[in-house]
Scaffold this motif. Structure first.
Motif, short mmCIF file in Angstrom:
data_model
loop_
_atom_site.label_atom_id
_atom_site.label_comp_id
_atom_site.label_asym_id
_atom_site.label_seq_id
_atom_site.Cartn_x
_atom_site.Cartn_y
_atom_site.Cartn_z
N UNK A 1 -20.40 19.82 66.09
CA UNK A 1 -20.69 19.56 67.77
C UNK A 1 -20.09 21.33 68.10
N UNK A 2 -18.71 21.20 68.06
CA UNK A 2 -17.74 22.85 68.48
C UNK A 2 -18.72 23.82 69.07
N UNK A 3 -19.89 24.19 67.59
CA UNK A 3 -19.98 25.35 66.99
C UNK A 3 -21.77 25.20 67.97
N UNK A 4 -21.75 24.24 67.77
CA UNK A 4 -22.83 23.96 68.85
C UNK A 4 -23.44 24.53 69.83
N UNK A 5 -22.06 23.65 70.22
CA UNK A 5 -21.30 24.43 72.32
C UNK A 5 -21.16 25.86 72.11
N UNK A 6 -20.69 26.34 71.09
CA UNK A 6 -20.01 28.22 71.14
C UNK A 6 -21.99 28.31 71.27
N UNK A 7 -22.61 28.34 70.21
CA UNK A 7 -24.37 29.07 70.31
C UNK A 7 -24.60 29.06 71.86
N UNK A 8 -24.21 27.43 71.96
CA UNK A 8 -25.16 27.61 73.76
C UNK A 8 -24.40 28.34 74.78
N UNK A 9 -22.75 28.85 74.69
CA UNK A 9 -22.31 29.21 75.64
C UNK A 9 -22.68 30.06 75.12
N UNK A 10 -22.92 31.20 74.26
CA UNK A 10 -23.03 32.60 73.99
C UNK A 10 -24.56 32.89 74.95
N UNK A 11 -24.94 31.78 74.00
CA UNK A 11 -26.27 32.67 75.06
C UNK A 11 -26.54 32.29 76.22
N UNK A 12 -26.35 31.54 76.97
CA UNK A 12 -26.50 31.67 77.95
C UNK A 12 -25.00 33.06 78.94
N UNK A 13 -24.76 33.53 78.56
CA UNK A 13 -23.62 34.26 78.55
C UNK A 13 -25.03 36.00 78.15
N UNK A 14 -25.79 35.63 77.41
CA UNK A 14 -26.62 36.60 76.93
C UNK A 14 -27.85 36.52 78.13
N UNK A 15 -28.15 35.01 78.86
CA UNK A 15 -29.26 35.33 79.58
C UNK A 15 -29.18 35.47 80.66
#
Ligand code: ADP
Ligand code: ZN
Ligand code: MG
Length: 494
Positions: A162-176
């Motif tokens: 779950x932590x990794x999934x959250x990290x992915x979504x947060x990094x994607x948000x930054x990129x967007x």
């Protein structure tokens, strides 16, 4: 991460509302802040008979940029398809999407040094919004959102916790956000994450369950964690996980079944006959590549190397892009200052590092504190990078104490004034003359005989009291360390 002998697996499907002037296939405004319902609509986005959609190039560009930032292959030929289903928020009775040939394919995003594969990124359009009466008497529909450009990103099942999934979504948000393609705020529905979750014991993946209603990073993590444990419990009790869609209920902190899984053949996908295919040339791609700014991961590395900051400090500047850019401007002013004529010596690289560190500390602590307060009152930010740099040099050169620095910064924040003016006007210049400090200390001693006796009978905190008195007398214009030295020397002779 293995849990009770089971390996969790997660794949994400993420929808992102693109920040464009107009809608995906018509010229209606794309304005998420429009409060008045059903005014940003036209025959095209309402699906009236005989209308023709037109592809929004800005949406295509933005999606390709995301694809490039995520190392995808960009299709030189892609097209649109109709996904047919009935729902009251879908005026046309179908959604235009890309099913057979998506715009971007086979990319990845690196999280903690691990590549999470991205299967595809495609373009589609958003639906309207249903507003249900609290008592269940009726539902209202607002079509302002219908037809807004929506980008969908699908990952491979490569995430393991779950932590990794959250990290992915947060990094994607930054990129967007760095790419300026979307506000990507989850609470506002600009970025909507659905998580597919399964658990298994061997190499073969288990049956997956899709979780919806994950409206924040916190609920994304919590919802996945809950679902992993639920599936483990189901399997341990000898039952089977059924493939279905479940919703996350924030208040109860549980997932509950919404419906059994539907399959792509249920949607009767077929090619959209009213739109031409998208042809992306190499020249066009090169143009867009040149427009890709520095991305969060690159900036992270650069900030560490160039400024010698700690990971934690860097992360604040990466997340708060504006603050990071302000910091860089101030540092460049500081470098100018160390090269200027009034600054006669050359700083060693160690000294320069200290100066930059001092600057980062003041921005991350004091300035951020003021900014947070201002956010509530809605004040403007008035401090120019030049003035902030000058302020830092004053501290660095010991012209003002850290106590005075707080007063000066607060005033700069209020008025935007130059720090040297503030110091002059408020007579805040540091007292550095040793004779003068001695004279002042002498005066404090003569009117605080009790403290002097206390100190001499071994109560060392009497010294702190005396320093405090001197600070009060001079409104903090003496360096406390210097005051301590002076008092110690005077007390020896007393
Ligand atoms: P479907 O055919 O049901 O749409 P897909 O294979 O297209 O399933 O995958 C949809 C999403 O589910 C993708 O993000 C994918 O990574 C993820 N996924 C697929 N299989 C699993 C699994 N066994 N466990 C977890 N996630 C999975
Ligand atoms: Zn329209
Ligand atoms: Mg699928």
């Amino acid at each position: 991460m293995i849990k009770d002998g089971f390996q969790p697996t997660i794949g994400l499907e993420i929808h992102v509302e693109l920040d464009t002037k107009s809608k995906m296939f018509c010229s209606c405004p794309n304005d998420p802040n429009e409060r008045h319902p059903n005014i940003n609509i036209c025959p095209v986005c309402m699906g009236h008979p005989g209308v023709l959609p037109v592809i929004n190039e800005e949406a295509v560009k933005k999606t390709i940029k995301v694809g490039l930032a995520l190392n995808c292959h960009i299709s030189s030929y892609s097209k649109f398809d109709r996904k047919s289903y009935f729902y009251p928020d879908l005026p046309k009775g179908y959604q235009i999407s890309q099913f057979y040939i998506p715009l971007c394919k086979n990319g990845y995003l690196e999280i903690n040094g691990k590549k999470i594969r991205i299967r595809e990124i495609h373009l589609e359009e958003d639906t309207g919004k249903l507003i249900h009466d609290e008592k269940g008497r009726y539902s209202l529909v607002d079509f302002n959102r219908a037809g807004i450009p929506l980008m969908e990103l699908v990952t491979e099942p490569d995430l393991k916790s779950a932590k990794e999934a959250r990290k992915f979504a947060q990094e994607l948000q930054l990129i967007l956000r760095y790419l300026n393609v979307s506000g990507a705020d989850m609470e506002k529905g600009q970025m909507r994450v659905e998580a597919n979750v399964s658990v298994s014991k061997g190499d073969k993946l288990g049956t997956k369950v899709e979780i919806k209603n994950l409206n924040s990073f916190r609920s994304l993590e919590k919802g996945i964690e809950y679902e992993i444990q639920r599936q483990i419990n189901v399997l341990k009790s000898g039952r089977e996980v059924i493939q279905e869609t479940r919703g996350w209920y924030e208040d109860k902190e549980v997932t509950e079944s919404q419906r059994e899984k539907e399959y792509s053949h249920d949607y009767r996908y077929f090619p959209e006959p009213d739109l031409p295919p998208l042809l992306i040339t190499q020249e066009y791609l090169q143009e867009l590549k040149a427009e890709i700014p520095e991305l969060p991961s690159q900036r992270r590395e650069r900030f560490k190397k160039e400024y010698g900051l700690e990971e934690k400090e860097v992360e604040v500047f990466i997340k708060n892009k504006d603050l990071g850019e302000y910091f860089e401007k101030v540092v460049s002013e500081l470098k100018n200052w160390t090269k200027s004529v009034e600054f006669k010596r050359k700083l060693s690289s160690l000294e320069e590092k200290k100066l930059i560190k001092l600057c980062a500390n003041y921005i991350l602590c004091d300035l951020q504190g003021l900014l947070k307060k201002a956010e509530i009152t809605g004040e403007d930010f008035l401090i120019t990078p030049e003035n902030f740099a000058e302020f830092i040099t004053m501290i660095y050169e010991d012209r003002i104490s850290s106590r005075i620095a707080k007063v000066v910064l607060a005033e700069m924040f209020k008025t935007g004034a130059d720090p040297s003016h503030i110091i002059e006007e408020k007579k805040l210049i540091q007292i550095r003359d040793l004779d003068e400090i001695q004279k002042l200390a002498q005066k404090i001693l003569s009117v605080n005989q009790k403290a002097v006796q206390d100190y001499q009978s071994g109560k060392t905190n009497a010294l702190q009291f005396l320093i405090g008195q001197l600070m009060r007398e001079t409104s903090g214009k003496v360096d406390p360390q210097k005051a301590e030295e002076v008092f110690k020397k005077l007390l020896q002779k007393y």
